[in-house]
Design a protein around this motif. Structure first.
Motif, PDB file in Angstrom:
ATOM      1  N   LEU A 118      -6.424  -1.897  -8.937  1.00  0.00           N
ATOM      2  CA  LEU A 118      -6.670  -0.302  -7.244  1.00  0.00           C
ATOM      3  C   LEU A 118      -6.877   0.999  -8.492  1.00  0.00           C
ATOM      4  O   LEU A 118      -7.064   1.835  -8.483  1.00  0.00           O
ATOM      5  N   LEU A 119      -5.237   0.887  -9.394  1.00  0.00           N
ATOM      6  CA  LEU A 119      -5.258   2.012 -10.157  1.00  0.00           C
ATOM      7  C   LEU A 119      -6.745   2.390 -10.712  1.00  0.00           C
ATOM      8  O   LEU A 119      -7.460   3.602 -10.928  1.00  0.00           O
ATOM      9  N   GLU A 120      -7.601   1.138 -11.735  1.00  0.00           N
ATOM     10  CA  GLU A 120      -9.124   1.547 -12.115  1.00  0.00           C
ATOM     11  C   GLU A 120      -9.456   2.587 -11.032  1.00  0.00           C
ATOM     12  O   GLU A 120     -10.470   3.401 -11.440  1.00  0.00           O
ATOM     13  N   GLU A 121      -9.471   2.483 -10.254  1.00  0.00           N
ATOM     14  CA  GLU A 121     -10.841   2.845  -8.972  1.00  0.00           C
ATOM     15  C   GLU A 121      -9.830   4.129  -8.832  1.00  0.00           C
ATOM     16  O   GLU A 121     -10.460   4.927  -7.654  1.00  0.00           O
ATOM     17  N   GLY A 122      -8.856   4.594  -9.361  1.00  0.00           N
ATOM     18  CA  GLY A 122      -7.680   5.890  -8.841  1.00  0.00           C
ATOM     19  C   GLY A 122      -7.120   5.696  -7.728  1.00  0.00           C
ATOM     20  O   GLY A 122      -6.755   7.265  -7.768  1.00  0.00           O
ATOM     21  N   ARG A 123      -6.637   5.261  -7.387  1.00  0.00           N
ATOM     22  CA  ARG A 123      -5.847   4.784  -5.735  1.00  0.00           C
ATOM     23  C   ARG A 123      -4.493   4.654  -6.172  1.00  0.00           C
ATOM     24  O   ARG A 123      -3.880   3.741  -7.272  1.00  0.00           O
ATOM     25  N   ARG A 124      -3.701   5.766  -6.282  1.00  0.00           N
ATOM     26  CA  ARG A 124      -1.984   5.698  -6.452  1.00  0.00           C
ATOM     27  C   ARG A 124      -1.778   4.736  -5.934  1.00  0.00           C
ATOM     28  O   ARG A 124      -0.267   4.102  -6.841  1.00  0.00           O
ATOM     29  N   ARG A 125      -2.019   3.721  -5.091  1.00  0.00           N
ATOM     30  CA  ARG A 125      -1.020   2.630  -4.563  1.00  0.00           C
ATOM     31  C   ARG A 125      -0.833   1.458  -5.066  1.00  0.00           C
ATOM     32  O   ARG A 125       0.456   0.442  -5.424  1.00  0.00           O
ATOM     33  N   GLY A 126      -1.463   1.670  -6.453  1.00  0.00           N
ATOM     34  CA  GLY A 126      -1.832   0.763  -7.412  1.00  0.00           C
ATOM     35  C   GLY A 126      -0.595   0.556  -8.216  1.00  0.00           C
ATOM     36  O   GLY A 126       0.288  -0.143  -8.577  1.00  0.00           O
ATOM     37  N   LEU A 127       0.547   1.321  -7.763  1.00  0.00           N
ATOM     38  CA  LEU A 127       1.796   1.873  -8.425  1.00  0.00           C
ATOM     39  C   LEU A 127       2.727   1.108  -7.831  1.00  0.00           C
ATOM     40  O   LEU A 127       3.379   0.888  -8.152  1.00  0.00           O
ATOM     41  N   LEU A 128       2.772   1.239  -6.493  1.00  0.00           N
ATOM     42  CA  LEU A 128       3.394   0.635  -5.491  1.00  0.00           C
ATOM     43  C   LEU A 128       3.584  -0.449  -6.140  1.00  0.00           C
ATOM     44  O   LEU A 128       4.938  -1.435  -6.095  1.00  0.00           O
ATOM     45  N   LEU A 129       2.699  -1.243  -6.592  1.00  0.00           N
ATOM     46  CA  LEU A 129       2.668  -3.093  -6.616  1.00  0.00           C
ATOM     47  C   LEU A 129       3.154  -3.108  -8.506  1.00  0.00           C
ATOM     48  O   LEU A 129       3.488  -4.046  -7.748  1.00  0.00           O
ATOM     49  N   VAL A 130       3.256  -2.503  -8.993  1.00  0.00           N
ATOM     50  CA  VAL A 130       3.402  -2.445 -10.292  1.00  0.00           C
ATOM     51  C   VAL A 130       5.344  -2.653  -9.775  1.00  0.00           C
ATOM     52  O   VAL A 130       5.803  -3.268 -10.264  1.00  0.00           O
ATOM     53  N   LEU A 131       5.103  -1.379  -9.416  1.00  0.00           N
ATOM     54  CA  LEU A 131       6.624  -1.567  -8.939  1.00  0.00           C
ATOM     55  C   LEU A 131       7.335  -2.482  -8.109  1.00  0.00           C
ATOM     56  O   LEU A 131       8.057  -3.355  -8.689  1.00  0.00           O
ATOM     57  N   ALA A 132       6.172  -3.036  -7.048  1.00  0.00           N
ATOM     58  CA  ALA A 132       7.318  -4.282  -6.399  1.00  0.00           C
ATOM     59  C   ALA A 132       6.876  -5.601  -7.584  1.00  0.00           C
ATOM     60  O   ALA A 132       7.962  -6.380  -7.533  1.00  0.00           O
ATOM     61  N   VAL A 133       6.411  -5.613  -8.503  1.00  0.00           N
ATOM     62  CA  VAL A 133       6.215  -6.725  -8.729  1.00  0.00           C
ATOM     63  C   VAL A 133       7.563  -6.177 -10.140  1.00  0.00           C
ATOM     64  O   VAL A 133       7.644  -7.264 -10.325  1.00  0.00           O
ATOM     65  N   GLY A 134       7.622  -5.228 -10.459  1.00  0.00           N
ATOM     66  CA  GLY A 134       9.052  -5.526 -10.861  1.00  0.00           C
ATOM     67  C   GLY A 134      10.266  -5.536 -10.752  1.00  0.00           C
ATOM     68  O   GLY A 134      10.914  -5.600 -11.625  1.00  0.00           O
ATOM     69  N   LEU A 135      10.237  -5.140  -9.707  1.00  0.00           N
ATOM     70  CA  LEU A 135      11.360  -4.573  -8.628  1.00  0.00           C
ATOM     71  C   LEU A 135      11.655  -6.616  -8.884  1.00  0.00           C
ATOM     72  O   LEU A 135      13.109  -6.927  -8.151  1.00  0.00           O
ATOM     73  N   VAL A 136      11.145  -7.366  -8.893  1.00  0.00           N
ATOM     74  CA  VAL A 136      11.209  -9.445  -9.096  1.00  0.00           C
ATOM     75  C   VAL A 136      12.299  -9.421  -9.466  1.00  0.00           C
ATOM     76  O   VAL A 136      13.205 -10.432  -9.052  1.00  0.00           O
ATOM     77  N   SER A 137      11.644  -8.819 -10.536  1.00  0.00           N
ATOM     78  CA  SER A 137      13.636  -8.565 -11.655  1.00  0.00           C
ATOM     79  C   SER A 137      13.395  -7.796 -12.679  1.00  0.00           C
ATOM     80  O   SER A 137      12.924  -7.012 -13.348  1.00  0.00           O
ATOM     81  N   PRO A 138      14.326  -6.173 -11.985  1.00  0.00           N
ATOM     82  CA  PRO A 138      14.288  -5.145 -12.216  1.00  0.00           C
ATOM     83  C   PRO A 138      14.593  -5.243 -14.042  1.00  0.00           C
ATOM     84  O   PRO A 138      15.727  -6.188 -14.192  1.00  0.00           O
ATOM     85  N   GLN A 139      14.378  -4.444 -14.803  1.00  0.00           N
ATOM     86  CA  GLN A 139      14.643  -4.253 -16.339  1.00  0.00           C
ATOM     87  C   GLN A 139      14.515  -2.834 -17.319  1.00  0.00           C
ATOM     88  O   GLN A 139      13.248  -2.499 -15.840  1.00  0.00           O
TER      89      GLN A 139
END
Lengths: 489, 342
Positions: A118-139
């Motif tokens: 998504l980010l490579e297509e220029g869509r900001r909502r890709g960041l939300l996915l990264v955030l969601a993945v990171g929040l499974v085990s936040p650090q």
């Protein structure tokens, strides 16, 4: 007759040719840092390398997901062996913890893959996915992953992303809010949320415990996070988890799971055997790694699901901490509703895994059969064409030679073709002058046109052209002399 | 009507249309074939000939045979552009303007005696012919494909006429002359038209969908690389001719290739030969040439210049024989280019 197709020149750029990606695009390599809470550092670094290579080469980008599965599987496999071997792990309730973490890691890399796309297509909502993945085990490294994601996103017009302010980006309030709010949120969550013990921090059992079948406490009702937390320590006197088989959804037969897994692996081998052959070249490194990733994922999922379903002694999911259910043979307190629900849920997951295996098997077999059939048709279609090629080439050549010889011979007796005359026009003019030669001349011109301008001829046409040439050559000495005015022309 | 394929279509389709038109227009198969080739190539036709030679009949017969909607506009000096393209009419009931399409919204538009209208009205056709659309009051209306303009003009009578500008002429793919029939043809025509004119009973032998499919198939006819050079060479020579002030441009080359493709397809061939190009050249090139004053004074028509150009440009044929006489059959060393293409 159908029009011949002009073959379009395909791009000569090889699939693995490096792309001219901007430096910011390599921010994709920071995305796997979001998984540092779950995966070992070495695995995250390998994932970072993989995502970086994906920026550089389209081939590696295609292989991102499956190779990431390979890396995650390698991490799990390493830990599984570190627990004291498969047999010890199978007797251990840590297997459930591993299964949960493994699934979380798989979903995590899948989320990162999707987010990167998504980010490579220029869509900001890709960041939300990264955030969601990171929040499974936040650090805290999650922040760097988000920064990398923001960097890699191209602008709307494909220019270099300018949010760093180099290309005259206007630092509007909206820009600041867009950057600051997610970062602050991620920062707060990274420190506020409880951290599960990552896979690489789970301690292996002491050999004595493993031998005795002492269990690390399995997952609790709080989900993967709390399960991981509870598995950090393993009390030496911890009892084996008991198996709940009453008033719960039954687990699928382990034999069925094993058969399904074996079928999937066989189908995968069949597909991998066909794919490179279909493309007419040996499999590339990326393809091998992708295949290995898929294979390892399936094997691990099979082993973990199998182990979890048997619980070391067979018959269902080991549930929450409780009394021994087997060796001592003493019946303790009945399972609670919560235990039953959890057991039912985990058994449902196993049923889902079984269905997933069967669906994957069916898809792989369908794809393999389709590819094999396509290849067979291509081979059959190519055979007559290849067989006919020399014949048609020979026929074309024979007609060409016959026409050239005839034209040369006619030019030799002063009846050559004018430069502006077409073969048909030339034949028509001569036919009007020399009615005896009308038939062979017209035939030769008719057969010659496809040779020169894009049609096809048969051997029979070539035979006819050569016969026409012979007839014209034979008649040449008998032709009337050319008129002086005609010769002057 | 059955769906036609590119392979089976040419003989049946072409034969039916030509036979149908021949019921009306006696002995004009060649010009009918060229006009049909122009339509198949997606172009517009300018028929230039003396009155009473069958220009209008040809247009009507083609429209009827192809099953296309037909409109006829008699161009006169007082004809306005909106009379052709359409006009927005105020509807008091709704308080809005409503576009009322003009006769140009049809399949075949017969612009009869086009040179009698003012240049302003003639230019109203430019957008429709070039881009297949009409813009009125800032709103663009697409014309339904296929759309063909067949215009007629009288080359003899110049009083009260406005010569078509070069840009307008360039929009016509072909300029054809029907010509007078021979004595025998005229006698046959008299017998055939004695009672009821066959144009009234002419039935469609194709549909607009067939025509679109045929136009698509025509574009797939193969043109060899050196034939493309031949086409370009002909257009270039018109620009270099001493009697020509303004020769054929790239649009002329494109048109020449398109008509040659259509002629090849009509004969059931999947490739173009130089004969197709030579047959199409006068109709495609002659009206695009802006002749110098000397040519006009000499009475040299554009067709004569095109004839000279055709005689000057070498036709791409087999390379000449090598030194030492006729060549002998030799083993094939490589697959010819043409084969490797397919």
């Amino acid at each position: 007759m159908s029009a011949p197709q002009v073959m379009q020149d395909e791009s000569n750029t090889p699939a693995d040719a490096p792309t001219n990606a901007a430096l910011q695009a390599y921010g994709a390599a920071l995305l796997p840092l979001a998984l540092l809470g779950i995966l070992p550092v070495w695995a995250c670094l390998l994932l970072a390398l993989l995502f970086g290579l994906g920026v550089r080469s389209p081939l590696w980008r295609e292989g991102r997901l499956l190779i990431a599965f390979l890396i995650v599987g390698g991490a799990v496999l390493g830990h599984l062996l570190g627990l004291g071997g498969l047999a010890a792990a199978l007797r251990s309730a840590t297997l459930s913890h591993l299964l949960v973490l493994y699934l979380a890691a798989l979903l995590g890399v899948a989320g990162l893959y999707w987010g990167a796309a998504l980010l490579e297509e220029g869509r900001r909502r890709g960041l939300l996915l990264v955030l969601a993945v990171g929040l499974v085990s936040p650090q805290p490294w999650l922040l760097l992953a988000l920064v990398g994601g923001a960097c890699m996103r191209p602008g709307h017009d494909d220019r270099r992303p300018g949010w760093l302010g180099r290309d005259g980006v206007r630092w509007t309030k909206k820009t600041v809010v867009w950057l600051a709010v997610p970062l602050a949120l991620a920062l707060a969550l990274a420190f506020a949320l409880p951290r599960p013990a990552p896979l690489w921090r789970v301690q292996p059992l002491p050999p004595a415990q493993a031998q005795a079948g002492a269990e690390v406490l399995p997952t609790g009702p709080g989900g993967p996070g709390s399960a991981a937390s509870s598995s950090v320590t393993s009390p030496p006197t911890a009892p084996r988890p008991r198996l709940i088989t009453e008033d719960v959804i039954p687990a699928p037969p382990t034999e069925l799971l094993a058969v399904a897994g074996i079928l999937v692996v066989l189908a995968l081998f069949l597909l991998l055997r066909i794919l490179p052959a279909r493309r007419g070249r040996p499999a590339t490194l990326v393809e091998w790694l992708m295949g290995a990733g898929l294979l390892l994922t399936l094997l691990l999922a099979l082993v973990l699901a199998f182990g979890s379903s048997t619980g070391g002694s067979g018959g269902g999911i080991p549930a929450v901490q409780g009394a021994d259910s087997g060796a001592a043979g003493t019946v303790l307190q009945p399972p609670t509703t919560q235990e039953r629900r959890l057991t039912s849920f985990l058994n449902l997951v196993l049923w889902g895994a079984l269905l997933f295996y069967l669906a994957i098997f069916a898809l792989l077999v369908w794809a393999a059969l389709g590819l094999r059939e396509g290849r067979r048709r291509e081979t059959q279609a190519a055979l007559p064409a290849q067989a006919g090629l020399p014949d048609e080439a020979a026929a074309l050549h024979r007609v060409r030679v016959a026409y050239r010889n005839t034209e040369t011979a006619l030019a030799g007796v002063g009846r050559g073709r004018a430069a502006h005359e077409t073969p048909q026009g030339y034949a028509a003019r001569l036919a009007a002058e020399l009615p005896l030669l009308a038939a062979p001349l017209n035939l030769l011109a008719r057969v010659y046109a496809p040779v020169r301008y894009g049609g096809s001829v048969s051997n029979a046409d070539a035979d006819a052209a050569e016969a026409a040439e012979r007839k014209i050559q034979a008649e040449l000495p008998t032709l009337p002399p050319i008129a002086p005015t005609e010769a002057a022309e | 009507m059955t769906t036609m394929t590119a392979a089976s279509l040419p003989p049946a389709f072409v034969g039916r249309v030509l036979d149908n038109v021949a019921r009306v227009l006696v002995g004009k198969n060649d010009v009918t074939a060229l006009a049909l080739a122009g339509i198949l190539a997606g172009g517009h036709i300018l028929l230039e000939d003396a009155p009473g030679t069958g220009k209008t009949m040809l247009a009507r017969a083609l429209a009827a045979s192809l099953g296309l909607p037909f409109s006829r506009v008699q161009f006169t000096p007082d004809l306005l552009p909106s009379d052709v393209t359409g006009v927005s009419v105020y509807r008091p009931a709704s308080g809005t303007f409503e576009f009322v399409p003009g006769p140009i919204f049809t399949g075949i538009l017969l612009a009869d005696e086009i040179n009698r209208a003012t240049p302003k009205t003639q230019s109203a056709l430019l957008e429709a012919m070039g881009e297949g659309q009409v813009t009125e009051s800032g709103v663009t209306h697409r014309l339904t494909a296929p759309f063909v303009v067949i215009a007629t003009q009288n080359p003899v009578e110049h009083e009260g006429t406005y010569r078509l500008p070069e840009a307008q002429l360039d929009r016509f793919l072909l300029r054809l002359s029907v010509g007078y029939p021979t004595l025998e043809e005229e006698v046959r025509m008299l017998g055939r038209l004695q009672s009821l004119h066959p144009i009234h009973t002419l039935e469609a032998v194709a549909t607009p969908a067939d025509l679109l499919e045929a136009q698509h198939a025509v574009r797939g006819v193969f043109v060899a690389e050196d034939l493309r050079r031949y086409v370009s060479g002909l257009a270039a020579r018109t620009r270099q001719h001493p009697l020509v002030a303004l020769g054929g441009g790239p649009r002329a080359s494109l048109g020449l290739q398109g008509v040659a493709q259509a002629l090849a397809w009509m004969e059931g061939r999947a490739f173009v030969t130089p004969d197709d190009v030579q047959r199409a050249a006068p109709g495609v090139l002659a009206h695009r040439l802006s002749l110098r004053v000397e040519a006009r004074l000499q009475g040299t028509p554009g067709e004569a210049v095109v004839g000279e150009v055709l005689r000057a440009e070498p036709v791409p044929v087999e390379a000449g024989p090598p030194e030492g006489g006729p060549i002998k059959s030799e083993p094939i060393k490589a697959v010819p280019d043409r084969l490797s293409r397919s």
